[in-house]
Design a protein around this motif. Structure first.
Motif, PDB file in Angstrom:
ATOM      1  N   GLN A 160       0.808  -1.312   0.224  1.00  0.00           N
ATOM      2  CA  GLN A 160      -0.044   0.062  -0.090  1.00  0.00           C
ATOM      3  C   GLN A 160       0.830   1.242   0.211  1.00  0.00           C
ATOM      4  OE1 GLN A 160      -3.664   2.062   2.444  1.00  0.00           O
ATOM      5  NE2 GLN A 160      -2.365   0.357   3.709  1.00  0.00           N
ATOM      6  N   THR A 161       1.932   1.153   0.922  1.00  0.00           N
ATOM      7  CA  THR A 161       2.976   2.343   0.859  1.00  0.00           C
ATOM      8  C   THR A 161       3.719   2.639  -0.304  1.00  0.00           C
ATOM      9  OG1 THR A 161       3.095   2.023   3.271  1.00  0.00           O
ATOM     10  CG2 THR A 161       4.722   3.501   2.225  1.00  0.00           C
ATOM     11  N   LEU A 162       4.169   1.672  -0.836  1.00  0.00           N
ATOM     12  CA  LEU A 162       4.816   1.615  -2.424  1.00  0.00           C
ATOM     13  C   LEU A 162       3.693   2.093  -3.291  1.00  0.00           C
ATOM     14  CD1 LEU A 162       6.730  -1.771  -2.088  1.00  0.00           C
ATOM     15  CD2 LEU A 162       7.749   0.593  -1.880  1.00  0.00           C
ATOM     16  N   SER A 163       2.804   1.655  -3.216  1.00  0.00           N
ATOM     17  CA  SER A 163       1.965   2.127  -4.262  1.00  0.00           C
ATOM     18  C   SER A 163       1.575   3.588  -4.282  1.00  0.00           C
ATOM     19  CB  SER A 163       0.365   1.615  -4.208  1.00  0.00           C
ATOM     20  OG  SER A 163      -0.586   1.903  -5.054  1.00  0.00           O
ATOM     21  N   VAL A 164       1.352   4.274  -3.031  1.00  0.00           N
ATOM     22  CA  VAL A 164       1.184   5.761  -2.689  1.00  0.00           C
ATOM     23  C   VAL A 164       2.469   6.297  -3.244  1.00  0.00           C
ATOM     24  CG1 VAL A 164       1.088   7.449  -1.212  1.00  0.00           C
ATOM     25  CG2 VAL A 164      -0.379   5.341  -1.123  1.00  0.00           C
ATOM     26  N   ILE A 165       3.694   5.969  -2.864  1.00  0.00           N
ATOM     27  CA  ILE A 165       4.955   6.472  -3.311  1.00  0.00           C
ATOM     28  C   ILE A 165       5.258   6.479  -4.869  1.00  0.00           C
ATOM     29  CG2 ILE A 165       7.275   6.201  -3.371  1.00  0.00           C
ATOM     30  CD1 ILE A 165       7.207   5.349  -0.327  1.00  0.00           C
ATOM     31  N   LEU A 185      -2.880   7.576  20.108  1.00  0.00           N
ATOM     32  CA  LEU A 185      -3.607   6.438  19.411  1.00  0.00           C
ATOM     33  C   LEU A 185      -3.162   6.222  18.033  1.00  0.00           C
ATOM     34  CD1 LEU A 185      -7.371   7.503  20.900  1.00  0.00           C
ATOM     35  CD2 LEU A 185      -6.327   5.097  21.038  1.00  0.00           C
ATOM     36  N   PHE A 186      -3.115   4.945  17.921  1.00  0.00           N
ATOM     37  CA  PHE A 186      -2.613   4.529  16.515  1.00  0.00           C
ATOM     38  C   PHE A 186      -3.904   3.849  15.558  1.00  0.00           C
ATOM     39  CE2 PHE A 186       1.061   4.703  19.512  1.00  0.00           C
ATOM     40  CZ  PHE A 186       1.814   5.133  18.783  1.00  0.00           C
ATOM     41  N   PHE A 187      -3.689   4.084  14.534  1.00  0.00           N
ATOM     42  CA  PHE A 187      -4.952   3.695  13.750  1.00  0.00           C
ATOM     43  C   PHE A 187      -4.202   2.853  12.284  1.00  0.00           C
ATOM     44  CE2 PHE A 187      -3.866   7.628  11.909  1.00  0.00           C
ATOM     45  CZ  PHE A 187      -3.878   7.573  10.410  1.00  0.00           C
ATOM     46  N   GLU A 188      -4.924   2.067  11.837  1.00  0.00           N
ATOM     47  CA  GLU A 188      -4.569   1.437  10.663  1.00  0.00           C
ATOM     48  C   GLU A 188      -4.329   2.141   9.494  1.00  0.00           C
ATOM     49  OE1 GLU A 188      -6.399  -2.171   7.457  1.00  0.00           O
ATOM     50  OE2 GLU A 188      -7.554  -1.779   9.566  1.00  0.00           O
ATOM     51  N   LYS A 189      -3.104   2.013   9.097  1.00  0.00           N
ATOM     52  CA  LYS A 189      -2.419   2.803   7.769  1.00  0.00           C
ATOM     53  C   LYS A 189      -3.557   2.649   6.664  1.00  0.00           C
ATOM     54  CE  LYS A 189       1.906   2.189   6.866  1.00  0.00           C
ATOM     55  NZ  LYS A 189       3.065   1.440   6.181  1.00  0.00           N
ATOM     56  N   GLY A 190      -3.660   4.186   6.060  1.00  0.00           N
ATOM     57  CA  GLY A 190      -4.658   4.154   5.025  1.00  0.00           C
ATOM     58  C   GLY A 190      -6.066   3.916   5.329  1.00  0.00           C
ATOM     59  N   ASN A 191      -6.522   3.598   6.470  1.00  0.00           N
ATOM     60  CA  ASN A 191      -8.234   3.373   6.637  1.00  0.00           C
ATOM     61  C   ASN A 191      -8.564   4.587   7.349  1.00  0.00           C
ATOM     62  OD1 ASN A 191     -10.232   2.250   7.799  1.00  0.00           O
ATOM     63  ND2 ASN A 191      -9.455   0.210   7.974  1.00  0.00           N
ATOM     64  N   ALA A 192      -9.568   5.285   6.779  1.00  0.00           N
ATOM     65  CA  ALA A 192     -10.158   6.555   7.127  1.00  0.00           C
ATOM     66  C   ALA A 192     -11.099   6.164   8.443  1.00  0.00           C
ATOM     67  CB  ALA A 192     -10.940   7.036   6.048  1.00  0.00           C
ATOM     68  N   ILE A 193     -11.809   4.988   7.913  1.00  0.00           N
ATOM     69  CA  ILE A 193     -12.723   4.698   9.320  1.00  0.00           C
ATOM     70  C   ILE A 193     -11.897   4.423  10.489  1.00  0.00           C
ATOM     71  CG2 ILE A 193     -14.384   2.905   9.879  1.00  0.00           C
ATOM     72  CD1 ILE A 193     -15.402   4.664   7.865  1.00  0.00           C
ATOM     73  N   SER A 194     -10.799   3.810  10.521  1.00  0.00           N
ATOM     74  CA  SER A 194      -9.803   3.404  11.697  1.00  0.00           C
ATOM     75  C   SER A 194      -9.614   4.696  12.478  1.00  0.00           C
ATOM     76  CB  SER A 194      -8.930   2.476  11.412  1.00  0.00           C
ATOM     77  OG  SER A 194      -7.714   2.477  12.408  1.00  0.00           O
ATOM     78  N   LEU A 195      -8.941   5.827  11.434  1.00  0.00           N
ATOM     79  CA  LEU A 195      -8.564   7.157  11.740  1.00  0.00           C
ATOM     80  C   LEU A 195      -9.905   8.078  12.553  1.00  0.00           C
ATOM     81  CD1 LEU A 195      -6.763   9.459  12.111  1.00  0.00           C
ATOM     82  CD2 LEU A 195      -7.135  10.120   9.580  1.00  0.00           C
ATOM     83  N   ALA A 196     -10.860   7.605  12.141  1.00  0.00           N
ATOM     84  CA  ALA A 196     -12.026   8.349  12.693  1.00  0.00           C
ATOM     85  C   ALA A 196     -12.310   7.990  13.880  1.00  0.00           C
ATOM     86  CB  ALA A 196     -13.294   8.444  11.670  1.00  0.00           C
ATOM     87  N   GLN A 197     -12.341   6.646  14.017  1.00  0.00           N
ATOM     88  CA  GLN A 197     -12.559   5.866  15.208  1.00  0.00           C
ATOM     89  C   GLN A 197     -11.518   6.436  16.213  1.00  0.00           C
ATOM     90  OE1 GLN A 197     -12.601   1.875  14.171  1.00  0.00           O
ATOM     91  NE2 GLN A 197     -14.762   1.778  13.666  1.00  0.00           N
ATOM     92  N   TYR A 210       4.182   6.576   5.366  1.00  0.00           N
ATOM     93  CA  TYR A 210       5.695   6.138   5.467  1.00  0.00           C
ATOM     94  C   TYR A 210       6.479   7.550   5.768  1.00  0.00           C
ATOM     95  CZ  TYR A 210      10.497   5.560   4.207  1.00  0.00           C
ATOM     96  OH  TYR A 210      11.894   5.538   4.259  1.00  0.00           O
ATOM     97  N   GLU A 211       7.349   7.393   7.003  1.00  0.00           N
ATOM     98  CA  GLU A 211       8.211   8.594   7.593  1.00  0.00           C
ATOM     99  C   GLU A 211       9.498   7.867   7.999  1.00  0.00           C
ATOM    100  OE1 GLU A 211       7.721  11.618   7.326  1.00  0.00           O
ATOM    101  OE2 GLU A 211       5.570  11.999   7.205  1.00  0.00           O
ATOM    102  N   LEU A 212      10.665   8.394   7.564  1.00  0.00           N
ATOM    103  CA  LEU A 212      11.974   7.792   8.596  1.00  0.00           C
ATOM    104  C   LEU A 212      11.935   8.272   9.847  1.00  0.00           C
ATOM    105  CD1 LEU A 212      14.782   8.863   5.779  1.00  0.00           C
ATOM    106  CD2 LEU A 212      14.183   6.249   6.639  1.00  0.00           C
ATOM    107  N   GLU A 213      11.413   9.468  10.063  1.00  0.00           N
ATOM    108  CA  GLU A 213      11.083   9.950  11.426  1.00  0.00           C
ATOM    109  C   GLU A 213      10.272  11.266  11.472  1.00  0.00           C
ATOM    110  OE1 GLU A 213      14.054  11.037  15.125  1.00  0.00           O
ATOM    111  OE2 GLU A 213      14.172  12.153  13.378  1.00  0.00           O
TER     112      GLU A 213
END
Length: 362
Positions: free
Chosen positions: A105-110, A310-322, A275-278
């Motif tokens: 998923q990350t590679l696709s965005v990059i 709080l951490f949410f599933e990468k690329g998941n807008a529903i998870s971020l909203a929750q 994706y972030e190195l830091e």
């Protein structure tokens, strides 16, 4: 590194810093640096000038610290002539795309965001970077180790071929005379819930995911506003849904002191990046006692704690909203956790780690 050296001026270490490399003198704990000035001319003449200045300064140094990976392979070869132990880093991994460590998923965005650049990088740039790192670990250098700012970056450098035992992660910190928590801690957050994002608005930063999450929350009647620092408008390839445009503010760039106030004023800091190195901005926010909502990724997990993030599933807008709703519902706990842990991000710990590495080498 500039923050580290700025902090050093307020300790018993006598230090001046203009441009890399950093030279460490044993004895009465003194650090000095040389200034390298480019006066134009051919690449060869610039390499020669830099080398001459390094050789002139190295005589009084016990160790040479090259903060940045030199931009020219020729200069890197020239550094091999320095008859002193050398430390490299931490700025030696910033341009890398560690494909072996990234999910599809990350590679696709990059790929989508940097397609032309990435093709060029694979044809030329990556080969050059790999060559540089191979040279660093070769017998040409009296290399005593490599510095980085996280275990995640350490993993990338190992994947690139450096010896894991020679890589020294430094704890990440920021100057606490600028980034510090407010004296007041809120028991609850009011509506609208104020979120802050700092950075270049690109797809890799996950802004589309954030906007979808805000749309979802708005549809549920959850009032939230997002303040975005770093740009005055979204880029052409990112669309802000019409239904939430009044809730999104692109506020442009601010001075660093004003940035700290932005962190303190926000209810929470949000990091939807793929994706972030830091994330320096995440460290700054937590140093200000501001709780975070971040992508569940190794680089962010290493910075944040469950008490303040709080951490949410990468690329998941529903998870971020929750995650945003959960932070709001238990806001007092996360705010208190962030304020309590703020001292963890003091630049003094970074400085102490750096000095420890110097002493271990000497």
């Amino acid at each position: 590194m500039n923050d580290i050296l700025r902090y050093a001026r307020h300790t018993d270490i006598d230090i001046t810093f203009e441009v890399v490399p950093l030279l460490w003198n044993d004895g009465p704990a003194k650090v000095s640096t040389q200034s390298i000035h480019y006066r134009g001319g051919s690449r060869f003449s610039r390499v020669k000038e830099v080398l001459l200045q390094i050789r002139k300064k190295r005589r009084s140094a016990d160790l040479v610290h090259i903060v940045d990976l030199p931009p020219w392979v020729g200069l890197l070869f020239s550094l091999a002539a320095i008859d002193k132990p050398i430390l490299f880093g931490p700025n030696i991994a910033g341009r890398m795309f560690p494909e072996a460590l990234l999910d599809n998923q990350t590679l696709s965005v990059i790929e989508e965001e940097k397609a032309p650049l990435l093709r060029q990088w694979r044809l030329y740039g990556e080969r050059v970077e790999r060559t540089k790192l191979s040279l660093l670990s070769s017998p040409l250098f009296q290399s005593q180790g490599y510095l980085c700012f996280s275990e995640f970056m350490r993993t990338i450098l190992v994947e690139r071929g450096l010896d894991a035992d020679q890589i020294h992660p430094l704890r990440s910190g920021v100057p606490t005379d600028i980034f510090y928590p407010t004296d007041q801690t809120a028991d609850t957050a009011e509506m609208p819930f104020e979120l802050l994002f700092v950075g270049k608005p690109t797809k890799r930063k996950g802004l589309q995911v954030l906007f979808k999450a805000i749309s979802t929350l708005s549809d549920e009647g959850f009032a939230v506003r997002v303040r975005i620092l770093g740009s005055t408008a979204p880029p052409e390839n990112i669309t802000v849904p019409r239904s939430i445009r009044e809730q999104i503010t692109f506020a442009g760039r601010v001075e660093r002191s004003a940035l700290a106030e932005e962190y303190r004023r926000a209810d929470a800091y949000v990091i939807p990046s793929y994706y972030e190195l830091e994330s320096t901005s995440m460290i700054e926010a937590l140093a200000c006692g501001t709780p975070c909502v971040a992508t569940d990724d190794a680089s962010f997990r290493e910075i944040g704690t469950d008490a303040s993030c709080l951490f949410f599933e990468k690329g998941n807008a529903i998870s971020l909203a929750q995650a945003i709703e959960s932070l709001y519902d238990d806001y007092a706990s996360y705010r208190t956790g962030a304020v309590t842990k703020a001292d963890k991000y003091d630049i003094k710990y970074t400085f102490d780690d750096l000095i420890s590495v110097y002493r271990s080498v000497l």
